[in-house]
Enzyme design. Structure first.
Site, short mmCIF file in Angstrom:
data_model
loop_
_atom_site.label_atom_id
_atom_site.label_comp_id
_atom_site.label_asym_id
_atom_site.label_seq_id
_atom_site.Cartn_x
_atom_site.Cartn_y
_atom_site.Cartn_z
N HIS A 29 0.79 -1.23 0.00
CA HIS A 29 0.00 0.00 0.00
C HIS A 29 0.83 1.28 0.00
O HIS A 29 0.28 2.37 -0.13
CB HIS A 29 -0.93 0.04 1.22
CG HIS A 29 -0.20 0.35 2.49
ND1 HIS A 29 0.61 -0.57 3.12
CD2 HIS A 29 -0.13 1.48 3.23
CE1 HIS A 29 1.13 -0.02 4.20
NE2 HIS A 29 0.71 1.22 4.29
N1 UDP Z 1 -3.69 -5.53 8.71
C1 UDP Z 1 -4.96 -6.03 8.95
N2 UDP Z 1 -5.70 -6.50 7.88
C2 UDP Z 1 -5.23 -6.49 6.61
C3 UDP Z 1 -3.92 -5.99 6.38
C4 UDP Z 1 -3.18 -5.50 7.45
O1 UDP Z 1 -5.42 -6.08 10.09
O2 UDP Z 1 -5.95 -6.92 5.70
C5 UDP Z 1 -2.93 -4.97 9.85
C6 UDP Z 1 -1.52 -5.49 10.05
O3 UDP Z 1 -1.51 -6.61 10.88
C7 UDP Z 1 -0.81 -4.31 10.69
C8 UDP Z 1 -1.54 -3.11 10.16
O4 UDP Z 1 -2.74 -3.59 9.59
O5 UDP Z 1 -0.97 -4.29 12.09
C9 UDP Z 1 -0.67 -2.46 9.13
O6 UDP Z 1 -1.30 -1.42 8.56
P1 UDP Z 1 -0.72 -0.70 7.29
O7 UDP Z 1 0.13 -1.68 6.54
O8 UDP Z 1 -1.89 -0.08 6.60
O9 UDP Z 1 0.12 0.49 7.87
P2 UDP Z 1 1.64 0.66 8.24
O10 UDP Z 1 1.95 -0.34 9.30
O11 UDP Z 1 2.44 0.48 7.01
O12 UDP Z 1 1.71 2.05 8.76
#
Ligand code: UDP
Length: 356
Positions: free
Chosen positions: A203
């Site tokens: 993403h």
């Molecule tokens: N996650 C979730 N469902 C999904 C994909 C990711 O619950 O279908 C969770 C994952 O376990 C993590 C968080 O979302 O805790 C990550 O979010 P994201 O990748 O959007 O943000 P980032 O961590 O890159 O800021």
């Protein structure tokens, strides 16, 4: 509870909900004087409502729903203005923000501005401070640098981030506590799945706003799926889904694409996956803590502690390197013991705020 000072917690995205939920639940349980502001940067049901419900955050004092109608630049400006009004009304002693999102940036800047104008006397608390990828093309990198430099209390996950903050000349209250994600992962039992599969999420702006990069990532995953004869489960961020459609990218039929899924189900997939592929920040921590191998679709990371212990691998989008790494993992050549992210982190943060 003899601590009467007022705390405002400001958040607005899936990762912020996941990482602040344990802290919010302590505030609730121990009857702190606090208010919750949700910007609505993430607004779709399966990116926000499902998570708020799951973590029993049903007491939002301000639910601004600003993400749906606004582009990200507009969102920052509008939330910055609205949040100042909330701060002026609530006059908190502490503002808690987490991570590197636009919500985090606009909240911290709003408080900083009002403090400077003597309209407010609020200590800005940054949870997950000191992360640096040194990649200025990442919008999150700019956000976290600014937030760190306007904050009064900085909670760094490891000593690496503390050193970064000190080297940048920040001489506020810096404390190494670990990462609150450990509190969200605590005491979980995971159902065993029998089928073998890979897990994928993508993403990041640098990956999905660039047709070539997104195409390459999905092409690599197709090759890996064919070569190792395994399906790829791909819970897909709404923005990534739109880009795949817009760029008309063809996807290998072994890649099973779906909407984002709720946290419990996602963690079961993570725990059972052969290897997870992602550009997520939080997943670098979760995979490391749950002892699962991660291959990151990036050229750098703000979480070098995961490279140090070898739980994470930067793919550079190099197919050959990725296949080599998969073979190494399958030949049991890579393992690590403890995670660097501590324990009982949310409690430590609140204790530090109370007594310092
Ligand atoms: N996650 C979730 N469902 C999904 C994909 C990711 O619950 O279908 C969770 C994952 O376990 C993590 C968080 O979302 O805790 C990550 O979010 P994201 O990748 O959007 O943000 P980032 O961590 O890159 O800021």
């Amino acid at each position: 509870m003899n601590f009467k000072k007022k705390i405002v917690v400001s958040f607005g995205t899936r990762p912020e909900i996941i990482k602040l939920a344990p802290l919010i639940n302590i505030l609730k349980r121990k009857k702190y004087n606090f208010k919750l502001v949700y910007s609505g940067q993430h607004y779709s049901k399966n990116m926000s409502d499902v998570f708020l419900k799951k973590f029993k955050i049903n007491n939002l004092n301000y639910d601004l729903k600003l993400g749906k109608k606004n582009t990200s630049k507009k969102f920052i400006n509008i939330f910055f203005i609205k949040f100042q009004k909330i701060l002026k009304k609530e006059k908190p002693d502490f503002l808690i923000v987490q991570g590197d999102t636009n919500t985090c940036l606009a909240s911290a800047l709003a408080a900083y501005k009002l403090n400077k104008l003597n309209e407010l006397n609020t200590k800005i608390v940054h949870v997950e401070a000191g992360l640096r990828s040194y990649d200025a093309n990442m919008p999150e990198e700019i956000n976290r640098i600014i937030v760190d430099h306007v904050s009064d209390y900085l909670f760094a996950p490891t000593l690496i981030q503390k050193k970064i903050l000190v080297n940048e000349g920040i001489n506020k209250k810096i404390k190494v506590v670990g990462n609150t994600i450990v509190d969200s992962l605590k005491k979980r039992k995971f159902k065993k799945l029998t089928k073998k599969f890979f897990l994928l999420t993508v993403h990041r702006y640098e990956n999905v706003s660039n047709k070539k990069r997104l195409n390459k990532i999905l092409k690599i995953m197709g090759t890996v799926a064919d070569l190792f004869k395994m399906n790829v489960i791909f819970p897909c961020h709404p923005n990534t889904q739109n880009k795949i459609k817009k760029y008309k990218i063809k996807i290998n039929s072994k890649i099973k694409i779906s909407n984002p899924i709720d946290y419990d189900k996602f963690l079961i997939l993570l725990k059972n996956s052969q290897i997870t592929f992602s550009d997520s920040g939080g997943l670098q921590e979760e995979a490391c803590i749950l002892k699962k191998h991660l291959i990151t679709f990036r050229n750098n990371t703000e979480r070098p502690e995961t490279l140090k212990i070898n739980s994470n691998f930067l793919s550079m989008l190099d197919e050959e390197k990725i296949i080599k790494r998969i073979n190494k993992i399958f030949n049991n050549k890579i393992f690590w013991n403890n995670s660097p992210y501590g324990n009982n982190v949310s409690n430590k943060i609140l204790k530090f705020i109370r007594y310092n």
